[in-house]
Design an enzyme around this catalytic site. Structure first.
Site, PDB file in Angstrom:
ATOM      1  N   GLN A 124      78.900   9.202  52.063  1.00  0.00           N
ATOM      2  CA  GLN A 124      78.500  10.518  51.300  1.00  0.00           C
ATOM      3  C   GLN A 124      77.423  11.358  51.528  1.00  0.00           C
ATOM      4  O   GLN A 124      77.663  11.332  52.901  1.00  0.00           O
ATOM      5  CB  GLN A 124      77.559  10.522  49.959  1.00  0.00           C
ATOM      6  CG  GLN A 124      77.343  11.571  49.403  1.00  0.00           C
ATOM      7  CD  GLN A 124      76.107  11.511  48.525  1.00  0.00           C
ATOM      8  OE1 GLN A 124      74.981  11.013  49.676  1.00  0.00           O
ATOM      9  NE2 GLN A 124      75.716  10.937  47.212  1.00  0.00           N
ATOM     10  N   GLY A 125      78.097  12.675  52.295  1.00  0.00           N
ATOM     11  CA  GLY A 125      77.830  13.559  53.427  1.00  0.00           C
ATOM     12  C   GLY A 125      77.300  14.617  52.577  1.00  0.00           C
ATOM     13  O   GLY A 125      77.339  15.667  52.146  1.00  0.00           O
ATOM     14  N   TYR A 126      75.344  14.432  52.471  1.00  0.00           N
ATOM     15  CA  TYR A 126      75.322  15.559  51.426  1.00  0.00           C
ATOM     16  C   TYR A 126      73.826  15.622  52.106  1.00  0.00           C
ATOM     17  O   TYR A 126      74.065  16.902  53.004  1.00  0.00           O
ATOM     18  CB  TYR A 126      74.534  14.739  50.093  1.00  0.00           C
ATOM     19  CG  TYR A 126      75.389  15.118  48.899  1.00  0.00           C
ATOM     20  CD1 TYR A 126      76.999  15.045  48.564  1.00  0.00           C
ATOM     21  CD2 TYR A 126      75.180  14.520  47.635  1.00  0.00           C
ATOM     22  CE1 TYR A 126      77.630  14.682  48.352  1.00  0.00           C
ATOM     23  CE2 TYR A 126      75.697  14.076  46.813  1.00  0.00           C
ATOM     24  CZ  TYR A 126      77.470  14.885  46.754  1.00  0.00           C
ATOM     25  OH  TYR A 126      77.900  14.396  45.615  1.00  0.00           O
ATOM     26  N   SER A 127      72.570  15.499  52.265  1.00  0.00           N
ATOM     27  CA  SER A 127      71.582  15.375  53.292  1.00  0.00           C
ATOM     28  C   SER A 127      71.728  15.769  54.500  1.00  0.00           C
ATOM     29  O   SER A 127      72.270  15.516  55.778  1.00  0.00           O
ATOM     30  CB  SER A 127      70.626  14.695  52.908  1.00  0.00           C
ATOM     31  OG  SER A 127      70.329  13.543  51.849  1.00  0.00           O
ATOM     32  N   SER A 159      74.761   6.526  54.167  1.00  0.00           N
ATOM     33  CA  SER A 159      75.249   4.856  53.793  1.00  0.00           C
ATOM     34  C   SER A 159      76.877   4.164  54.388  1.00  0.00           C
ATOM     35  O   SER A 159      77.622   5.309  54.347  1.00  0.00           O
ATOM     36  CB  SER A 159      74.122   4.291  53.287  1.00  0.00           C
ATOM     37  OG  SER A 159      74.832   4.770  52.779  1.00  0.00           O
ATOM     38  N   GLU A 242      72.522   8.670  40.128  1.00  0.00           N
ATOM     39  CA  GLU A 242      71.783   8.092  41.772  1.00  0.00           C
ATOM     40  C   GLU A 242      70.156   7.349  41.444  1.00  0.00           C
ATOM     41  O   GLU A 242      70.304   6.427  41.543  1.00  0.00           O
ATOM     42  CB  GLU A 242      72.166   8.641  42.371  1.00  0.00           C
ATOM     43  CG  GLU A 242      71.967   7.225  44.059  1.00  0.00           C
ATOM     44  CD  GLU A 242      72.275   8.780  44.939  1.00  0.00           C
ATOM     45  OE1 GLU A 242      72.696   8.404  46.068  1.00  0.00           O
ATOM     46  OE2 GLU A 242      71.522  10.075  45.547  1.00  0.00           O
TER      47      GLU A 242
END
Lengths: 402, 366, 402, 366
Positions: A124-127, A159, A242
């Site tokens: 996941q590429g959010y933050s 992660s 989440e």
């Protein structure tokens, strides 16, 4: 009040138990990612209806009707028999629901089945370094160049980035729009040129997360989920899921049982730690709090099953309460062990494989991650108690007061 | 009447802080933690500054300062997470030798310790609660058994407590002695364990009260170390909050962040005076050379260690929270201070035990 | 470090002790306000230099040089011998220093001596129902009508209003000026027509404070201290003195001694409470905190004596820390007594005259009063740590968020 | 599977809340506190609604509901600081009579209690820790001694525990019995003490476990009472913060105030489910009529009372702080709830004691 699951469900539980007994010897213990063994088990589980139970069959799921109690029974029975419950990961927990909600038919067909089968792993590429609590401040940019998005920027807290085949990623596509409206939701292969992964070592000493850098990463135009500029909405439909999972009271009870055992085993000057009243009192305090958390969880489960809704606060407080309580539970274990509680790494005196010290730190991370305790308190006060949002500020200042 | 630091004391503390800031930046802390550096620069540099001679009397090559001065240095060492053998090597062992060593023993060891030629560890943790089956017994000048949690490990000599509470000096090369590192979450100092198989040892003639004095000195030193570490974490928090922006504001402008910092400062600031007092009253009792002391130094040592352990743990956690996700990573390295504070909390008596000891010392426990 | 007071001061202590021995039988125990006995004792103390020691002799004080250590010795010796130290009150602690700083010659001559002698009692009119933490928001108005101010409005938290002869009062005289600049500092007699006093019962069940209402109260124009519109500055030169005194560590130690005695005396099922480890651990925790507070106080004393300044934080935290610690100290006593700790009023089973329960509540009041803990944290973070002031807000809102 | 309140339960609780909101506003609370009102309106009104019959079986004129239902009512009573004899009169004494009373005793007392014709107090506090020289001894059906902290004082009959843990019923008019009020800081209910001078009493035949069940019921009720009171204080805090302006803003817009309210909610909300579960599991064990229960009800009763005592004390203090100076005055009357929570904390076992009891019940204490 009726805490029994009822005859129909006890029948279902028997079915699950039968399945588990039958597969006792064939279920893998710790399957490698992408291994034949893992994928085959995943397919068996889906077919039996114990994994991806409600995902439509046309996309590779089991196609069952949503039934929270059945899900709970499956989880309980798999946990009881210590059977591998199938592969997890953010692809399955976050991307699949997102695609089901917002993906095109082609996207659903292309991605869901291999993801569920464990053949396609996601990160996941959010933050971003500059977008933590204020996630919508993200700056990783995607500019349209012909039929491709060109992505530049940096993500953090990613992660399994080294393991993932693909990434689902929030990027800024409309730099001039208001900050929540300029974001799009892209999917792309981690093999695309221009991606660099740097492991991010944290206080536990492990690299549980990564930093991911994008330099002119070219992504086909159609690998966008939802409309251009609507990525924030696309992501948020499931982001809230989440948070609750960070504070599972059943995991807490499991740790509490281990804590009691630890206090009954460890000795100081020949006295069991549990016979030292100040530690026993702390243990009892934590026990009471875990009991309250478990009751609250039962209430939430019941609300979901019976669709009674009605207690938004009960759901809102779980992340804040659960992560802090868990941190304190682990802290008691560390304290109770005295200097032994400091043992780490390959120290032969480690208790519980060093998990007490690791979890003590990891849960401090979780107090911060997934919405810090401060952000949780904002949410509880604003959405739960109807207090005003943080007011708009005239000007940001970097200067301290006189 | 003056309750504060002299100019010399402030200068000494500042010079250690400055030395560490220059010679031991975060990169070096990381190298030491991963065994890529042995800390010799710090050890030798501080020895050259005379730190190792601190508490040793002038007749033995020392400068004869007191526990208060040592605590000020400890604060600077905690501030810089320095890998300096100190609590045992510079404080507890010299003190034990001065209190209970023969003049021959003093002549043999003190000048070398003062000069920083050798270091000394302390295998004394069992006096504050033996875990499992540890314990060292003494028979006819020979030691057998096992000691865990040896402070300032990898030393040249060790101060060893036996199960009767008597103290001994053992040479690291003595026959029958074997040791290994005790890896801990705190990688900024060395801890170890020692096994004794009929090891020759030299007894010291410390009274029970002198042994308590040595332990209490160690406690004040560890508390001061935590004070320095916690102060550093608070300072880093304020600095980080002043530059980190979220929601178009520096986070230092959010009342929640401000109040977290204020709570840290409010808890921590009185601890500074408490350390001073604990050091001062120990020195005063020691100068009075008075065995029938009123127990104030004992109470202050126990309570100072217990209270600072609680306060500094709160600061360590809160500072990490102020740093958000960054505080959890190795990128800013905040965790080195967090873990050092955590280690100080457990060593030489956890807060729960020390509070119980304090109550017992006052005759409160039936 | 040198904790002895030195020979000169030990001599001074001997002098004080001699004075106290001499007056052992004549010093009043609990003198009535304004009684001949009280006023005469006050004069004796001033003459000897043990009261109003540094107030100039021309205004009725002793005219001595400031010497913090001497003041401390006086306090210590009077406390040790339980001798009445002279009348207190806000007139003496707040108005006299204000007048010395900002009053006219005529005002000093008129007010200081009778105040010091205990012949003229004062109350303070600062806080208002709408002006608590935000004291400068006060609205009590004074309008000039000829040679008189006409005062209308309401004050709250006015202690001893029923007993006071005069009031010193902050009022708004320039309604159009910025809020801190429109305030003036007035003095007037409580006998002036138009003043109504209503006792304000608080949670302790007593009326420790009052509300005071002003309706067309006419005050001679010259009864203003400092210039018109400068009342905020006049008041603030001494306001900060009030705060520190709420958390005296010597009083704390005194209560702690009493607490130990209580725990050694009270029994449950025949067991002394101090022999119950969880209570003993709490007692020891509080003991450690009291020791830290006392050391901090010693540091502040030393700083004052030696004018080393240098630790503004040490002074800033005392109110926050001290009131909260004291509240918890009293709470332990209440808890330790169990149901006996609930006894109140004329209950014959009261311990310590009911002071534990009263002080438990009163110190919650002090956590709030004199600058709430929240305001204290603002001050510490802004002035102590250099963090930004609360930013200016675009618009006040009464509405909760969606 | 359903873990939640039935429509009937919600209605019942709401109707009590509404009754109190209408009939027992703050002015009435004040009048009761100063003995200017005897609480008869509340007592009679709630009796008329059938509250007094709540737990009594239908054969004796009751409605036969369980502890969960009683806890829901207790929550409403705490919410309204109602001066209702409840914990003893409606819960503990009827339960003791049903568990250990002869059918003659049951026939004599239960219908009158159900109808609200008489009230019952409980002189049972000594079972959870006798203070000083209190204690009641039983000899040949006669009681002598002293009981403090009598719940629901000024009753018509009393449930009395003797020093052997056996229970008795005593008529308030019995010869040799004298009583007086035990004034407490909580003026919203009556507490008293009783002196026994050879007082005739009727023994109940409760087993030790049944006595524990009665005590545990009382604990769950007091915890539920605190939950209601604390919820009210939280609600008042949010409402006050939304209208109180300082620095040109409603104080509810300050992050510090928001977070204080959020912390109260976060602590308090799980307590609601805990009360439900404690009531439910007690009812389940009682319905199973199973003396060899697994102790879950016991653990929940002890921990629920202990945990809610801590949480509600935190809420009481924090809510007062949110109200600023006003919270300290009688003007808003917030202190009535503060003190009720404080009283519930001490009655039938302080948190420290209950946690210790819970550990003992699990065999954790050597």
């Amino acid at each position: 009040m009726d805490l029994s699951y009822g005859a129909e469900y006890e029948e279902f539980r028997a079915e699950v138990a039968e399945f588990l007994a039958k597969h006792k010897d064939t279920a893998p213990k710790n399957p490698e990612l992408r291994s034949v063994e893992a994928i085959s088990w995943q397919k068996t589980l889906i077919e039996a209806g114990y994994f991806a139970r409600t995902t439509p069959a046309e996309y590779g799921g089991h196609g069952g009707k949503p039934d929270i109690l059945k899900s709970r029974i499956i989880a309980e029975e798999f946990a009881r028999t210590r059977t591998h419950p199938g592969m997890g990961g953010q692809g399955i927990s976050m991307l699949v629901p997102t695609l089901l909600e917002s993906g095109t038919q082609a996207q659903k067909e292309q991605f869901i089945q291999p993801t569920l089968h464990g053949e396609m792993l996601w990160c996941q590429g959010y933050s971003e370094p500059g977008a933590g609590s204020d996630l919508a401040a993200l700056r990783t940019a995607a500019v349209l160049d012909g039929d491709e998005w060109v992505v530049n920027g940096q993500k953090i807290w990613t992660s399994t980035a080294q393991l993932a085949d693909w990434i689902f990623c929030l990027v800024r596509t409309e730099p001039d729009a208001p900050k929540h409206q300029g974001i799009s939701f892209l999917l792309f292969s981690m093999d695309t040129p221009g991606i660099e992964i740097r492991p991010l070592v944290d206080m536990t000493g492990k690299a549980n997360f990564n930093e991911v850098f994008f330099t002119d990463v070219r992504v086909p135009k159609n690998q966008i989920v939802g409309a251009r500029g609507e990525g924030w909405k696309v992501a948020n439909t499931i982001l809230k899921h989440e948070r609750g999972s960070l504070a599972d009271p059943n995991a807490m009870q499991h740790r509490l049982n281990g804590l009691v055992e630890l206090l009954e085993t460890e000795t100081v000057d020949g006295t069991r730690v549990i016979d030292i009243p100040s530690f026993r009192d702390r243990l009892m305090r934590i026990t009471g709090r875990v009991m309250a958390a478990k009751c609250n969880d039962l209430r939430l489960l019941s609300n979901s099953i019976n669709k009674t809704g009605g207690s938004p606060l009960a759901a809102m407080v779980t992340k804040l309460q659960g992560t802090e309580l868990r941190h304190e539970l682990e802290a008691l274990a560390v304290d109770a062990m005295g200097e032994i509680g400091l043992a780490y790494g390959d120290n032969e005196h480690l208790r519980g494989g060093g998990s007490w010290q690791t979890q003590y730190m990891y849960f401090l991370g979780l107090i911060i991650g997934g919405g810090t305790s401060q952000i949780q308190k904002n949410i509880i006060s604003e959405r739960g108690l109807g207090m005003p949002r943080e007011p708009k500020v005239v000007a940001a200042t970097k200067q301290g007061a006189a | 009447m003056e309750f504060g630091l002299s100019e010399e004391q402030t200068l000494l503390q500042d010079s250690v802080k400055r030395f560490l800031a220059e010679q031991y930046p975060l990169d070096k802390v990381r190298e030491f933690a991963t065994n890529d550096d042995d800390g010799a620069i710090v050890r030798n540099g501080l020895a050259a500054m005379g730190i190792t001679a601190l508490m040793i009397d002038e007749d033995h090559g020392g400068v004869g300062l007191g526990l208060l001065d040592a605590a000020l240095i400890a604060e600077a060492l905690g501030h810089g997470t320095a890998p300096m053998p100190f609590v045992a090597s510079v404080v507890m062992v010299p003190q034990a030798l001065m209190l209970g060593g023969s003049s021959e023993q003093q002549d043999r060891w003190l000048p070398k310790l003062a000069a920083g030629e050798i270091t000394a560890g302390a295998a004394i943790s069992e006096l504050t609660g033996a875990r499992g089956d540890t314990g060292v017994t003494a028979t006819n000048g020979r030691l057998s058994g096992r000691a865990m949690f040896v402070l300032d490990f990898e030393a040249d000599i060790y101060l060893v407590a036996d199960t009767n509470g008597a103290l001994h000096i053992v040479d690291a090369d003595a026959q029958g002695l074997s040791g290994k590192g005790f890896n801990t979450v705190d990688c900024t100092r060395k801890l170890g364990e020692l096994s004794f198989d009929n090891v020759p040892a030299e007894a010291l003639s410390c009274t029970a009260q002198q042994v308590a004095t040595v332990l209490n000195s160690g406690r004040v030193i560890l508390a001061a170390d935590s004070l320095g570490a916690a102060q550093n974490m608070l300072d880093q928090s304020v600095a980080y909050a002043l530059q980190r922006e979220q929601f178009n504001r520096v986070i230092a402008s959010f009342q929640a962040v401000k109040h977290m910092c204020a709570e840290m400062a409010a808890e921590l600031e009185p601890c500074r005076a408490m350390i001073w007092y604990a050091g001062h009253t120990a020195d005063a009792e020691s100068n009075a050379n008075n065995n029938s002391n009123n127990g104030e130094a004992q109470q202050y040592a126990l309570h100072t260690k217990a209270h600072l352990s609680e306060v500094c743990q709160f600061v360590a956690r809160t500072a990490t929270e102020v740093h958000g996700g960054m505080g959890f990573t190795d990128l800013v390295g905040l965790h080195y201070w967090f873990k050092r504070i955590g280690a100080n909390r457990q060593l030489l008596g956890s807060p729960e035990r020390l509070r119980d000891d304090a109550a017992r010392a006052l005759g409160m426990v039936n």
